[in-house]
Design a protein around this motif. Structure first.
Motif, mmCIF file in Angstrom:
data_model
loop_
_atom_site.group_PDB
_atom_site.id
_atom_site.type_symbol
_atom_site.label_atom_id
_atom_site.label_comp_id
_atom_site.label_asym_id
_atom_site.label_seq_id
_atom_site.Cartn_x
_atom_site.Cartn_y
_atom_site.Cartn_z
ATOM 1 N N UNK A 20 51.311 78.231 5.810
ATOM 2 C CA UNK A 20 51.569 78.990 4.574
ATOM 3 C C UNK A 20 52.376 78.108 3.639
ATOM 4 N N UNK A 21 51.947 78.028 2.378
ATOM 5 C CA UNK A 21 52.715 77.197 1.457
ATOM 6 C C UNK A 21 53.595 78.076 0.565
ATOM 7 N N UNK A 22 54.673 77.457 0.075
ATOM 8 C CA UNK A 22 55.579 78.194 -0.802
ATOM 9 C C UNK A 22 55.422 77.675 -2.231
ATOM 10 N N UNK A 23 55.512 78.585 -3.183
ATOM 11 C CA UNK A 23 55.395 78.198 -4.594
ATOM 12 C C UNK A 23 56.395 78.969 -5.430
ATOM 13 N N UNK A 24 56.981 78.285 -6.381
ATOM 14 C CA UNK A 24 57.856 78.957 -7.334
ATOM 15 C C UNK A 24 57.005 79.810 -8.277
ATOM 16 N N UNK A 25 57.585 80.927 -8.696
ATOM 17 C CA UNK A 25 56.898 81.824 -9.623
ATOM 18 C C UNK A 25 56.317 81.075 -10.827
ATOM 19 N N UNK A 26 57.087 80.118 -11.363
ATOM 20 C CA UNK A 26 56.641 79.380 -12.550
ATOM 21 C C UNK A 26 55.352 78.618 -12.277
ATOM 22 N N UNK A 27 55.214 78.114 -11.054
ATOM 23 C CA UNK A 27 54.029 77.310 -10.726
ATOM 24 C C UNK A 27 52.769 78.173 -10.692
ATOM 25 N N UNK A 28 52.921 79.402 -10.241
ATOM 26 C CA UNK A 28 51.768 80.312 -10.245
ATOM 27 C C UNK A 28 51.447 80.756 -11.674
ATOM 28 N N UNK A 29 52.494 81.064 -12.434
ATOM 29 C CA UNK A 29 52.275 81.536 -13.810
ATOM 30 C C UNK A 29 51.712 80.432 -14.709
ATOM 31 N N UNK A 30 51.976 79.170 -14.347
ATOM 32 C CA UNK A 30 51.466 78.064 -15.159
ATOM 33 C C UNK A 30 50.021 77.724 -14.826
ATOM 34 N N UNK A 31 49.542 78.265 -13.688
ATOM 35 C CA UNK A 31 48.199 77.900 -13.234
ATOM 36 C C UNK A 31 47.122 78.564 -14.100
ATOM 37 N N UNK A 32 46.072 77.798 -14.368
ATOM 38 C CA UNK A 32 44.923 78.324 -15.117
ATOM 39 C C UNK A 32 43.644 77.872 -14.414
ATOM 40 N N UNK A 33 42.497 78.256 -14.991
ATOM 41 C CA UNK A 33 41.217 77.814 -14.431
ATOM 42 C C UNK A 33 41.148 76.287 -14.380
ATOM 43 N N UNK A 34 41.800 75.638 -15.346
ATOM 44 C CA UNK A 34 41.670 74.191 -15.462
ATOM 45 C C UNK A 34 42.733 73.438 -14.677
ATOM 46 N N UNK A 35 43.804 74.154 -14.347
ATOM 47 C CA UNK A 35 44.920 73.417 -13.779
ATOM 48 C C UNK A 35 45.672 74.310 -12.795
ATOM 49 N N UNK A 36 45.646 73.945 -11.534
ATOM 50 C CA UNK A 36 46.348 74.720 -10.523
ATOM 51 C C UNK A 36 47.692 74.056 -10.231
ATOM 52 N N UNK A 37 48.733 74.894 -10.201
ATOM 53 C CA UNK A 37 50.078 74.358 -9.957
ATOM 54 C C UNK A 37 50.344 74.233 -8.473
ATOM 55 N N UNK A 38 51.562 73.869 -8.191
ATOM 56 C CA UNK A 38 52.009 73.929 -6.806
ATOM 57 C C UNK A 38 51.881 72.649 -6.023
ATOM 58 N N UNK A 39 51.751 71.505 -6.707
ATOM 59 C CA UNK A 39 51.765 70.254 -5.957
ATOM 60 C C UNK A 39 53.193 69.902 -5.620
ATOM 61 N N UNK A 40 53.487 69.827 -4.352
ATOM 62 C CA UNK A 40 54.853 69.510 -3.945
ATOM 63 C C UNK A 40 54.877 68.201 -3.198
#
Lengths: 266, 478
Positions: free
Chosen positions: A246-266
């Protein structure tokens, strides 16, 4: 409106991806966020571990850096709570005067201390956790994000009981397209991080995290989300050690994600 | 000045070197029976409390009223104590003042001896536990019999309480059956031979054992939940009826009460009779509420007013709010640390979040154990949220941490961190060094930091800090 980002020392040093996500998100919403470079740390670790004099020095530095902004966005519930809850107390406790007195010699102490109190009173109400800034200041809950994953949300103690964020973060998550939000059992219980508590009381801390991890696993989520990377560092470090996948993500990383760009690279 | 004694000399002896909360807790977390019992019991009470608190629309106002009444009383404690003494004396009671545990124990032992009795029955009381009264009486040849069911279990088991309200919370029914079967005969009526671990059977065994004790005893010792200054009335709340037996049957009643238990008027009690049962047992109304004013017909009454460090706490601007405590133990039941460490780890009769502030406030931070207590919290804030008199426990913990002596390694680390954070340039340089050495970070950290890596992986250090990314890309626009 001049908006500053207080990235926090933990995010700046260890989780720059969260900072980049906040910038991406705010720009997308039309906010020209600034990054005052003189910023360092809010002083939470020092104050909460019992090093108040050092903490007050850092608090003084914080208000110096941010007092002229109209809003300060903080992607960390505990750092925002530190500033909003503890700064006024530190300013009133006499500790501020003690520090100033040591640094500048007796007489100058009182003046500098009251200077800090005034600056703190002026600055702290303008400090917002990211979800507060989005919902209360910008008035948006749908930030145009796309994140097609099963997510569970841990509210974190200082967001919940310090800032009283309530359901703001989950309201934001519910508007994310493709996201399946599953409730976390025992969500309001502490994960056991607690800053230096995790190192000073490692056994209790680990025992608390064991229960948090079990609850996270029970949700069947692939992502654990929170608005504070220090709690996530602790829970995520345990999830990683136990190879839960299971990976962890900050709220901002999910909210910044779009069809073109997925957040959460750690 | 002698250190304020707060009970529990046997377990986690505060003077014994090497005793610390983290050490005690590390042993407790591996005790599966303890963990299971605590988890079940605290979660049951927690849920019950939440449901009866949530049904009151004016809980927040009640809480504020409770806080305000207590603060007012503490600010005028000198006046109200004298008023109480006058009222109790006028009603035929005798008032004694005890500065510390030794003096209180001496007074009580003297009063019991004057009756010629060598046995006393007791109503559950934190104050008498705090001063180690039972042990002090034993040295004078007087045996004190606990009559609260859980205190009976603790006493028969030669054990120490681990919870303010539910002292035997760490025991389960099969352990209790064993304790009764093995030890009841040494204290009075033995347990029946066919005793099972059925709760009703255990309660019946205790009832028969205690009933004989009540009827035979001439002297009783109690504490009190509240004392009303205007009338001189003492109030005891309990759930089993044992308190009422002790308070009414014996010829001599001695009550040992902390000076902070005062309320100015009868009307103030209304607030606390709502706050306390809902916060402690999760009940809407307390089952047995006994009130008495001075000496009643056929009974001598002595009130021992106990300081034992309280005046010192009252002088402490931040810590004095701890004197508002009404010993409901809602903070214990909601505390994630208490739930996993249990009460004995705190090395005091006051465990849990309230104990983590009250113990160091009352007896100082001279020992390693007492210095470790303010750190026995993740500062999650759940205790403050449930406290019926709004004691800001996390703030007091942080205050006590600032007063504690710190280990030199930690001081050095914190000074170094402070130096780095004092200038953003220093932080940036350190981040760059970290980025360059990121592949060399060991999987296990040395020294005190091993507490982190024993159970958790470290995050990967990024190549570039946020501030360097901001500068390189002009805030992401390049």
């Amino acid at each position: 409106m001049r908006v500053a980002l207080f990235i926090t020392c933990v995010n700046d040093t260890l989780f720059p991806g969260t900072g980049r996500a906040v910038v991406t998100l705010l720009r997308r919403l039309g906010v020209d966020v600034e990054f005052p470079e003189a910023q360092t740390c809010c002083g939470q670790m020092h104050v909460n571990t019992g090093y108040r004099d050092e903490g007050v020095r850092l608090a003084r530095h914080f208000v110096d850096v941010f007092r002229d902004y109209d809003a300060v966005v903080v992607p960390s519930g505990s750092c925002a709570a530190m500033v909003r809850e503890q700064y006024p107390r530190l300013a009133g406790s006499g500790a501020a005067g003690v520090v100033a007195g040591k640094a500048g010699g007796g007489g100058a102490g009182a003046g500098r201390a009251s200077g800090f109190a005034a600056a703190a009173a002026e600055t702290t109400p303008k400090v917002y956790d990211l979800s507060e800034f989005l919902i209360d200041v910008l008035g948006v809950t749908d930030v145009g994000a796309y994140f097609p994953h099963r997510v569970t949300y841990h509210p974190t103690c200082h967001s919940l009981r310090g800032l009283h964020l309530g359901d703001r973060p989950t309201r934001l998550l519910q508007q994310v397209r493709g996201l399946e939000l599953v409730p976390l059992p025992g969500a309001e219980e502490c994960c056991g991080f607690g800053g230096t508590f995790a190192v000073k009381n490692p056994d209790i801390s680990a025992a608390m995290c064991a229960d948090k991890v079990r609850n996270v696993l029970d949700t069947g989520a692939e992502v654990l989300c929170a608005a504070d990377n220090s709690c996530l560092m602790h829970i995520g470090g345990t999830l990683h050690r136990q190879k839960t996948g299971i990976r962890v993500m900050h709220l901002a990383e999910i909210l910044a994600s779009t069809e073109h760009r997925q957040g959460g690279s750690r | 000045m002698s250190r304020t004694f707060l009970g529990m000399p046997g377990i986690a002896s505060p003077g014994k070197s090497g005793q610390t909360f983290p050490g005690n807790a590390a042993r407790a977390v591996q005790n599966s029976q303890l963990r299971f019992n605590l988890r079940k019991a605290t979660r049951t009470i927690r849920a019950r409390r939440a449901s009866v608190v949530n049904e009151l629309p004016d809980w927040a106002e009640l809480r504020q009223a409770g806080k305000a009444i207590k603060d007012h009383t503490l600010r005028n404690l000198d006046t109200y104590l004298i008023q109480l003494e006058e009222a109790v004396t006028k009603a035929g009671g005798h008032v004694h003042w005890a500065a510390d545990a030794d003096e209180a124990n001496r007074i009580v032992a003297g009063l019991v001896k004057a009756t010629g009795e060598t046995e006393v029955v007791k109503v559950k009381s934190m104050a008498t536990q705090e001063i180690g009264l039972n042990e002090a009486l034993l040295e004078e040849g007087i045996t004190a019999y606990e009559t609260d069911l859980a205190e009976l279990i603790v006493q028969l088991g030669d054990d120490w309480p681990s919870h303010i309200l539910v002292p035997a919370i760490h025991r389960n029914r099969s352990e209790i059956r064993e304790i009764f079967a093995d030890n009841m005969s040494g204290w009075g009526r033995p347990a029946p031979d066919d005793l099972t671990d059925d709760p009703a059977a255990l309660a019946e065994a205790a009832r028969l054992h205690l009933r004989e004790r009540f009827l035979a005893s001439k002297v009783a010792i109690s504490g009190a939940n509240f004392m009303i200054a205007e009338t001189g009335t003492l109030v005891v709340l309990e759930s089993e009826g044992n308190g009422r037996m002790c308070l009414t049957l014996p010829e001599t009643l001695i009550s040992v009460v902390g000076i902070e238990k005062l309320l100015p008027t009868w009307r103030d009690l209304e607030v606390f009779l709502q706050l306390l049962p809902r916060s402690s047992t999760g009940e809407r109304m307390n089952p047995y509420t006994s009130m008495w004013t001075g000496a009643t017909e056929g009974q001598d009454f002595h009130l021992v007013l106990l300081d034992n460090g309280r005046t010192g706490v009252l002088a402490d601007e931040v810590g004095r709010q701890a004197l508002r405590c009404i010993r409901c133990s809602a903070c214990l039941n909601v505390c994630p640390v208490y739930e996993r460490a249990g009460g004995h780890a705190y090395g005091s009769v006051y465990p849990g979040p309230i104990g983590a502030i009250l113990t160091p406030l009352l007896r100082g931070m001279e020992t390693e154990l007492d210095r470790s207590l303010p750190y026995a919290s993740s500062l999650c804030g759940a205790c403050y949220e449930v406290c019926p008199v709004a004691i800001d426990i996390p703030s007091v913990l942080v205050e006590l941490r600032a007063r504690a002596r710190h280990p030199w390694t930690e001081r050095a680390g914190m000074a170094a961190a402070g130096w780095v954070f004092n200038r953003s340039g220093r932080l940036a340089r350190l981040q760059r060094i970290g980025g360059q050495m990121r592949t060399m970070v060991p999987k296990r950290l040395p020294g005190p930091l091993s507490g982190w890596t024993d159970t958790r992986d470290l995050p990967r250090v990024p190549k570039e800090s946020f501030r360097d990314w901001w500068n390189r890309t002009d805030g992401g626009s390049r």
